[in-house]
Design a protein around this motif. Structure first.
Motif, PDB file in Angstrom:
ATOM      1  N   PRO A 280      38.246  42.107  41.138  1.00 22.36           N
ATOM      2  CA  PRO A 280      37.969  41.311  42.348  1.00 22.36           C
ATOM      3  C   PRO A 280      37.731  39.841  42.007  1.00 22.36           C
TER       4      PRO A 280
ATOM      5  N   MET B 131      33.861  41.514  48.433  1.00 25.02           N
ATOM      6  CA  MET B 131      34.375  42.615  47.616  1.00 25.02           C
ATOM      7  C   MET B 131      34.994  43.709  48.474  1.00 25.02           C
TER       8      MET B 131
ATOM      9  N   TRP C  59      38.382  42.542  49.718  1.00 29.71           N
ATOM     10  CA  TRP C  59      39.336  42.541  48.608  1.00 29.71           C
ATOM     11  C   TRP C  59      39.788  43.971  48.279  1.00 29.71           C
ATOM     12  N   LYS C  60      38.848  44.876  48.225  1.00 31.65           N
ATOM     13  CA  LYS C  60      39.176  46.264  47.901  1.00 31.65           C
ATOM     14  C   LYS C  60      40.089  46.874  48.956  1.00 31.65           C
TER      15      LYS C  60
END
Length: 270
Positions: free
Chosen positions: A189, A209, A212-213
């Motif tokens: 990330p 995060m 992004w994931k």
């Protein structure tokens, strides 16, 4: 009469070769003997350093194939004849029979090398199998670059048998290696930033995060050896607009930039 190898006053020939379909080729014994390591398949003989007085030969190849053989001996470009894959494959089989090693003619920069490489733009898998069969390493490496967008399930039994286990393994590892490398790059990330009053560690974990994931999960699902960098922009760049923190936005932009640079540096050939 051949349109390339015909009688010329400025460069007189001393040998006529007739193909199986009765096309006449006017050539020069000196050039053939200079390149061949077996007296042109034993058709030309030399005694006491003197070329025997042979003026006419008949060969078993059709004119289209034998024309390519002669182009290879003369280092001429046969592109204007638009040879087919089958004709090129037959030429590669015939050249060693006439005493011309493939390594001497299928080398970088030479006409036959360029011809075969050009054919790989439209038939990369067939050409890769062909050059792998003849262990033409430099050409196989260049052609493999055009195979990134060819799924491995397109391989037929004939392709696999032709290229052999070594080149099949290298092609497979090229695809799998690039795909796994991309997934690893995506799993990392953005680095984030030091906690602030407006965006602490918890905020970054739950917002940056998580976004992004979610986005990279889609990319990982579609990841392949040929994933274009434009897809990174299309999927990841919109994340910036979903973030409120300017430092998070900067961190995300930097991560996307680094991802693109890292991906373009991953090996693209076998």
């Amino acid at each position: 009469m051949s349109t390339t190898f015909y009688p010329r006053e400025d460069h007189p020939s001393d040998l006529i070769i007739i193909s199986a379909d009765n096309v006449f080729f006017s050539v020069h014994k000196r050039i053939l003997l200079l390149k061949t390591n077996n007296f042109f398949g034993g058709l030309l003989q030399v005694e006491d350093d003197v070329i025997l007085n042979i003026f006419l030969l008949v060969v078993s190849e059709a004119s289209e194939v034998f024309n390519l053989v002669l182009h290879a001996f003369y280092d001429f470009d046969p592109t204007n004849y638009k040879p087919t894959l089958d004709q090129v494959a037959e030429m590669l089989n015939k050249l060693p029979q006439y005493g011309l090693p493939l390594s001497a003619v299928i080398t970088h920069g030479k006409p036959m090398y360029n011809l075969i490489l050009g054919m790989s733009l439209t038939k990369p898998l067939d050409i890769y199998a062909l050059v792998a069969q003849h262990r033409l390493e430099p050409l196989a490496v260049e052609v493999s670059h055009h195979l990134l967008a060819t799924p491995l399930h397109n391989l037929t039994d004939e392709h696999c048998l032709s290229m052999g286990p070594i080149y099949l393994r290298r092609l497979t590892f090229l695809h799998l290696g690039r795909t796994e490398r991309l997934k690893k790059l995506l799993r990392d990330p953005p680095s984030g930033h030091r906690p602030t009053m407006q965006c602490d560690t918890v905020d970054q974990k739950h917002k940056l995060m998580a976004l992004w994931k979610e986005a990279t999960g889609e990319l990982c699902w579609e990841a392949s050896a040929s994933t274009p960098v434009s897809l990174f922009h299309a999927v990841l760049s919109p994340l910036v607009d979903k973030l409120n923190c300017e430092e998070c936005k900067t961190s995300t932009r930097e991560k996307i930039r680094k991802l693109i640079v890292d991906w373009t540096m991953v090996k693209t050939t076998i």
